[in-house]
Scaffold this active site. Sequence first.
Site, mmCIF file in Angstrom:
data_model
loop_
_atom_site.group_PDB
_atom_site.id
_atom_site.type_symbol
_atom_site.label_atom_id
_atom_site.label_comp_id
_atom_site.label_asym_id
_atom_site.label_seq_id
_atom_site.Cartn_x
_atom_site.Cartn_y
_atom_site.Cartn_z
ATOM 1 N N GLU A 22 0.832 -1.212 0.000
ATOM 2 C CA GLU A 22 0.000 0.000 0.000
ATOM 3 C C GLU A 22 0.864 1.259 0.000
ATOM 4 O O GLU A 22 2.016 1.227 0.434
ATOM 5 C CB GLU A 22 -0.896 0.016 1.243
ATOM 6 C CG GLU A 22 -2.303 -0.488 0.993
ATOM 7 C CD GLU A 22 -3.166 0.462 0.170
ATOM 8 O OE1 GLU A 22 -2.616 1.318 -0.548
ATOM 9 O OE2 GLU A 22 -4.396 0.348 0.247
ATOM 10 N N ASP A 23 0.278 2.341 -0.458
ATOM 11 C CA ASP A 23 0.963 3.628 -0.351
ATOM 12 C C ASP A 23 0.751 4.236 1.035
ATOM 13 O O ASP A 23 1.676 4.775 1.632
ATOM 14 C CB ASP A 23 0.509 4.602 -1.452
ATOM 15 C CG ASP A 23 -1.006 4.722 -1.541
ATOM 16 O OD1 ASP A 23 -1.728 3.840 -1.028
ATOM 17 O OD2 ASP A 23 -1.494 5.709 -2.125
ATOM 18 N N ASP A 61 -4.402 5.244 6.454
ATOM 19 C CA ASP A 61 -4.926 6.486 7.011
ATOM 20 C C ASP A 61 -5.767 6.118 8.232
ATOM 21 O O ASP A 61 -5.260 5.997 9.343
ATOM 22 C CB ASP A 61 -5.761 7.152 5.904
ATOM 23 C CG ASP A 61 -5.859 8.645 6.051
ATOM 24 O OD1 ASP A 61 -5.996 9.100 7.189
ATOM 25 O OD2 ASP A 61 -5.807 9.349 5.035
ATOM 26 N N PHE A 114 -2.786 16.376 4.830
ATOM 27 C CA PHE A 114 -3.124 15.924 3.482
ATOM 28 C C PHE A 114 -1.857 15.915 2.634
ATOM 29 O O PHE A 114 -1.236 16.953 2.416
ATOM 30 C CB PHE A 114 -4.178 16.848 2.877
ATOM 31 C CG PHE A 114 -4.735 16.304 1.601
ATOM 32 C CD1 PHE A 114 -5.670 15.285 1.623
ATOM 33 C CD2 PHE A 114 -4.311 16.793 0.379
ATOM 34 C CE1 PHE A 114 -6.174 14.763 0.446
ATOM 35 C CE2 PHE A 114 -4.815 16.277 -0.807
ATOM 36 C CZ PHE A 114 -5.752 15.252 -0.762
ATOM 37 N N ARG A 136 -0.067 12.359 -8.496
ATOM 38 C CA ARG A 136 0.401 10.997 -8.194
ATOM 39 C C ARG A 136 1.839 10.795 -8.668
ATOM 40 O O ARG A 136 2.602 10.054 -8.049
ATOM 41 C CB ARG A 136 -0.477 9.950 -8.900
ATOM 42 C CG ARG A 136 -1.866 9.772 -8.317
ATOM 43 C CD ARG A 136 -2.465 8.478 -8.874
ATOM 44 N NE ARG A 136 -3.911 8.445 -8.777
ATOM 45 C CZ ARG A 136 -4.577 8.014 -7.701
ATOM 46 N NH1 ARG A 136 -3.937 7.607 -6.641
ATOM 47 N NH2 ARG A 136 -5.902 7.991 -7.702
HETATM 48 C C1 PRP Z 1 -5.972 5.190 -0.207
HETATM 49 C C2 PRP Z 1 -4.864 4.196 0.079
HETATM 50 C C3 PRP Z 1 -5.566 3.112 0.839
HETATM 51 C C4 PRP Z 1 -6.650 3.852 1.577
HETATM 52 C C5 PRP Z 1 -6.215 4.071 2.988
HETATM 53 O O1 PRP Z 1 -6.634 4.808 -1.367
HETATM 54 O O2 PRP Z 1 -4.269 3.712 -1.096
HETATM 55 O O3 PRP Z 1 -6.123 2.140 -0.012
HETATM 56 O O4 PRP Z 1 -6.822 5.127 0.939
HETATM 57 O O5 PRP Z 1 -7.191 4.782 3.701
HETATM 58 P P1 PRP Z 1 -7.837 4.231 5.063
HETATM 59 O O6 PRP Z 1 -6.700 3.739 5.914
HETATM 60 O O7 PRP Z 1 -8.502 5.452 5.654
HETATM 61 O O8 PRP Z 1 -8.800 3.180 4.735
HETATM 62 P P2 PRP Z 1 -7.769 5.706 -2.078
HETATM 63 O O9 PRP Z 1 -9.109 5.245 -1.614
HETATM 64 O O10 PRP Z 1 -7.435 7.155 -1.894
HETATM 65 O O11 PRP Z 1 -7.657 5.271 -3.581
HETATM 66 P P3 PRP Z 1 -6.460 5.480 -4.648
HETATM 67 O O12 PRP Z 1 -5.305 4.615 -4.171
HETATM 68 O O13 PRP Z 1 -7.027 5.007 -5.931
HETATM 69 O O14 PRP Z 1 -6.094 6.942 -4.641
#
Ligand code: PRP
Length: 190
Positions: free
Chosen positions: A109-110, A113, A162, A175
Amino acid sequence: MREDKGMDAADMGTDLQQVLISREEIESRLDDMAEKIDADYAGKDLLLVGVLKGAVYVMADLSRRLRRSAPMDWMAVSSYGSGTKSSGVVRILKDLDTDLTGRHVLIVEDIIDSGLTLSWLLGNLTSRGAASVRIATLLRKPEAVKVEVDVTYVGFDIPNEFVVGYGLDYAESYRNLPFIATLRPEVYGG
Ligand code: PRP
């Protein structure tokens, strides 16, 4: 040929507030993470699972540092409801092509949150009969956590701000920045 440098902060005009983690810091941390993963999964059949779209850059750069074969597969998920991630109910937009039975899965994962997406994913992938499911994430926001998730490999803990870059977007932009930065609040109406 164009040098493999990508954008720098100057290319973003005045959108960026601060570079939080430089490209060099990311690369050095990914070296450490890859070394640990290589050691931990020695002799095991490892499957990397990336979560679209943000994990694309971490997956590419982390997997290329592994000194072993590491097949990858991808999922796309989305939260139900208002578009906020606080519900914790996740919908699969694109599922894996791979049968996880008996596989050692490492979710890549990136960012973590609130933890809700990863908590759900851990349960979902474990229920498919994987031999093990662990998480590697470049970023984690400890102050934003709503549900504790056991994360084995963490690049950086960051403040609850953010951030964009290295896979993370605002309205699908930023990105492809090769570093992690904060945006000026004016840019996202904050
Ligand atoms: C981001 C990230 C995780 C998630 C984490 O994805 O890649 O999947 O949010 O958030 P959380 O811990 O609050 O659940 P996002 O939904 O922004 O999609 P993306 O990777 O396509 O930008």
